[in-house]
Design a protein around this motif. Structure first.
Motif, short mmCIF file in Angstrom:
data_model
loop_
_atom_site.label_atom_id
_atom_site.label_comp_id
_atom_site.label_asym_id
_atom_site.label_seq_id
_atom_site.Cartn_x
_atom_site.Cartn_y
_atom_site.Cartn_z
N GLU A 171 0.84 -1.36 -0.14
CA GLU A 171 -0.51 0.09 -0.06
C GLU A 171 0.50 0.97 -0.12
N LEU A 172 0.29 2.45 -1.07
CA LEU A 172 1.25 3.74 -0.92
C LEU A 172 0.90 4.57 -1.19
N ASP A 173 0.65 5.39 0.06
CA ASP A 173 -0.24 6.73 0.00
C ASP A 173 0.90 8.38 0.05
N LEU A 174 1.16 8.44 -0.66
CA LEU A 174 1.23 10.05 -1.41
C LEU A 174 0.81 11.02 -0.36
N GLU A 175 -0.20 11.14 0.41
CA GLU A 175 -0.69 11.84 0.82
C GLU A 175 0.57 12.15 2.40
N SER A 176 0.37 10.56 2.58
CA SER A 176 1.19 10.55 4.27
C SER A 176 2.17 10.90 3.43
N GLY A 177 2.89 10.29 2.77
CA GLY A 177 4.24 9.93 2.18
C GLY A 177 5.02 8.73 3.33
N ARG A 178 3.91 7.94 3.39
CA ARG A 178 4.33 6.49 3.89
C ARG A 178 4.00 5.11 2.81
N GLY A 179 4.19 4.39 3.37
CA GLY A 179 3.85 3.08 2.47
C GLY A 179 3.52 1.72 3.40
N GLN A 180 3.79 0.25 2.56
CA GLN A 180 3.27 -0.12 4.02
C GLN A 180 3.17 -2.26 2.97
N VAL A 181 4.41 -3.06 3.19
CA VAL A 181 3.96 -3.81 2.30
C VAL A 181 4.32 -4.87 2.89
N ASP A 182 2.85 -5.74 3.16
CA ASP A 182 2.43 -6.96 3.86
C ASP A 182 2.69 -8.38 3.28
#
Length: 238
Positions: A171-182
């Motif tokens: 999941e990539l979130d450009l709003e927060s500049g964060r992401g997560q890999v599961d």
């Protein structure tokens, strides 16, 4: 294009189609009068005009990167990116010190009418740890989020004979500049910061003779990965 809304050129073209419809109706009425034939001609011309404009909104983004940037909100995810890993958790939620998978270089392209992700992960020593690519179509949301399933392979530098497959969801979130890999089946969750690799980024890592597009090739990408690893050792942060 889940959750997306037309913007820029798309809004202008649709507004223009409404204006043209009124102009056609007035022009045909003035020429043929308020007759049955006049109404049929006006309806046909309006339908044709709207069809052409709607078709252009589908065809042009598929064949022009410039138009895609103006029309398709998903295009903001495109380009070359850096994943700066900030946290790795095991299946129990405990933090894991995973220096072999410290950062990644990935890019998002528009290929064959859909968006596609290709990425390479590296350790703090600048050596490639893994590679992956998206499968199926990513899901996009209006809040600047992109979610995609991936499949990948461990690079095998620890054990050249072992190349276990990896699958999961990112999941990539450009709003927060964060992401997560599961990672499915492995029990690992990786959280990271997102940063675009542009010309300024390359200049700052003494790779200004390269362009972001060059990083799709192994040698330039390896050079940039080594430069990032050196910066990690110097700054403890990319």
């Amino acid at each position: 294009m889940s959750g997306d809304k037309p913007r820029g050129i798309g809004i202008a073209l649709r507004a223009f189609s409404t204006f043209i419809a009124v102009v056609i109706a007035v022009a045909v009425s003035a020429s043929l009068g308020d007759t049955a034939n006049g109404k049929l001609v006006a309806a046909a011309l309006i339908a044709f005009t709207i069809a052409v404009i709607e078709w252009s909104l589908i065809w042009l983004p598929d064949h022009s990167a410039y138009v895609r940037q103006k029309v398709d909100p998903r295009a903001q995810h495109g380009g070359m990116w850096l994943q700066d890993v900030t946290e790795t958790l095991d299946a129990s939620g405990n933090q894991v010190d995973d220096s072999a998978n410290r950062f990644a270089i990935y890019w998002i392209d528009f290929v064959g009418g859909d968006y596609r992700v290709v990425g390479f992960a590296y350790g703090t020593d600048g050596r490639r740890w893994a590679s992956w690519e998206s499968v199926d179509s990513p899901t996009f949301r209006a809040d600047k989020k992109m979610i995609y399933r991936f499949k990948g392979t461990i690079a095998g530098e620890v054990d050249p004979g072992a190349r276990p497959e990896r699958r999961g969801v990112t999941e990539l979130d450009l709003e927060s500049g964060r992401g997560q890999v599961d990672h499915v089946g492995v029990g690992r969750i990786i959280r990271f910061d997102i940063r675009q690799i542009d010309q300024a980024f390359l200049d700052g890592h003494d790779c200004g003779d390269l362009s972001p597009e060059d990083l799709k090739r192994h040698e330039p990408r390896h050079r940039v990965a080594e430069a990032i690893a050196l910066r990690l050792h110097a700054d403890q942060h990319v």
